[in-house]
Design an enzyme around this catalytic site. Structure first.
Site, PDB file in Angstrom:
ATOM      1  N   ASN A 197       5.422   6.250 -13.712  1.00  0.00           N
ATOM      2  CA  ASN A 197       6.061   7.534 -13.992  1.00  0.00           C
ATOM      3  C   ASN A 197       7.524   7.334 -14.363  1.00  0.00           C
ATOM      4  OD1 ASN A 197       3.645   8.800 -13.132  1.00  0.00           O
ATOM      5  ND2 ASN A 197       4.343   8.748 -11.015  1.00  0.00           N
ATOM      6  N   VAL A 207      10.874   7.922  -6.668  1.00  0.00           N
ATOM      7  CA  VAL A 207      11.742   6.818  -6.242  1.00  0.00           C
ATOM      8  C   VAL A 207      12.261   6.163  -7.513  1.00  0.00           C
ATOM      9  CG1 VAL A 207      11.902   4.636  -5.004  1.00  0.00           C
ATOM     10  CG2 VAL A 207      10.419   6.452  -4.121  1.00  0.00           C
ATOM     11  N   ARG A 209       0.828  -1.198   0.000  1.00  0.00           N
ATOM     12  CA  ARG A 209       0.000   0.000   0.000  1.00  0.00           C
ATOM     13  C   ARG A 209       0.869   1.258   0.000  1.00  0.00           C
ATOM     14  NH1 ARG A 209      -5.114  -1.686   0.465  1.00  0.00           N
ATOM     15  NH2 ARG A 209      -5.442  -3.691   1.499  1.00  0.00           N
ATOM     16  N   ASP A 210       0.461   2.234  -0.804  1.00  0.00           N
ATOM     17  CA  ASP A 210       1.159   3.517  -0.875  1.00  0.00           C
ATOM     18  C   ASP A 210       0.949   4.261   0.447  1.00  0.00           C
ATOM     19  OD1 ASP A 210       1.590   6.439  -1.538  1.00  0.00           O
ATOM     20  OD2 ASP A 210       2.043   5.543  -3.492  1.00  0.00           O
ATOM     21  N   ILE A 211       2.006   4.891   0.958  1.00  0.00           N
ATOM     22  CA  ILE A 211       1.893   5.614   2.230  1.00  0.00           C
ATOM     23  C   ILE A 211       1.177   6.959   2.065  1.00  0.00           C
ATOM     24  CG2 ILE A 211       3.872   4.481   3.302  1.00  0.00           C
ATOM     25  CD1 ILE A 211       5.471   7.085   2.755  1.00  0.00           C
ATOM     26  N   HIS A 258       8.097   1.341 -10.666  1.00  0.00           N
ATOM     27  CA  HIS A 258       6.970   0.863  -9.878  1.00  0.00           C
ATOM     28  C   HIS A 258       5.679   1.237 -10.575  1.00  0.00           C
ATOM     29  CE1 HIS A 258       8.153   4.841  -8.372  1.00  0.00           C
ATOM     30  NE2 HIS A 258       6.889   5.040  -8.001  1.00  0.00           N
ATOM     31  N   HIS A 299       1.802   2.078 -10.118  1.00  0.00           N
ATOM     32  CA  HIS A 299       0.740   2.490  -9.206  1.00  0.00           C
ATOM     33  C   HIS A 299      -0.554   1.823  -9.673  1.00  0.00           C
ATOM     34  CE1 HIS A 299       2.824   6.019  -7.337  1.00  0.00           C
ATOM     35  NE2 HIS A 299       3.526   5.931  -8.460  1.00  0.00           N
TER      36      HIS A 299
END
Length: 123
Positions: free
Chosen positions: A88, A97, A30-32, A101, A103
């Site tokens: 991205n 980052v 999960r994204d923070i 990755h 999303h």
């Protein structure tokens, strides 16, 4: 060798994350800073800095990210209604980052275009 990213530290279990999926090649957590009710990052365990670094030797890992995204969408009940996947690349693309990755965002109806800042003045 490049400096370890936060994602490398998550993969190595050096820092905690809310991991919802893991296999030999990928990890999803999960994204923070979620931008949707369901916002998960799917990463390859092999570090690839940006999309520009994808080549014939590691392209299969990018495909695997999408396989995992579809699996998670189905398991969490979003596959039929729809969801968005975003990757991205570099600063102007919104990458913060430098470990590729994906999303996975779901749980609300999303509009198009996805960006909100500088939209009209740039078109």
């Amino acid at each position: 060798m490049a400096e370890a990213t936060i994602f490398d530290k998550i993969i190595n279990k050096e820092i905690p994350a809310d991991i919802i999926y893991e296999d030999e090649h990928t990890l999803a957590f999960r994204d923070i800073n979620p931008q949707a009710p369901f916002h998960v990052l799917v990463i390859p365990k092999t570090p690839i800095a940006t999309i520009n670094d994808v080549d014939e030797t590691n392209a299969h890992l990018i495909g695997q990210l999408y396989v995992v995204a579809a699996k998670l969408a189905k398991e969490h009940g979003f596959a039929e209604d729809g969801y968005r996947v975003v990757m991205n690349c570099n600063e102007h693309g919104g990458q913060t980052v430098f470990h590729v990755h994906l999303h996975v965002l779901a749980g609300l109806e999303m509009g198009w275009p996805p960006f909100t800042n500088k939209k009209k003045e740039l078109l």
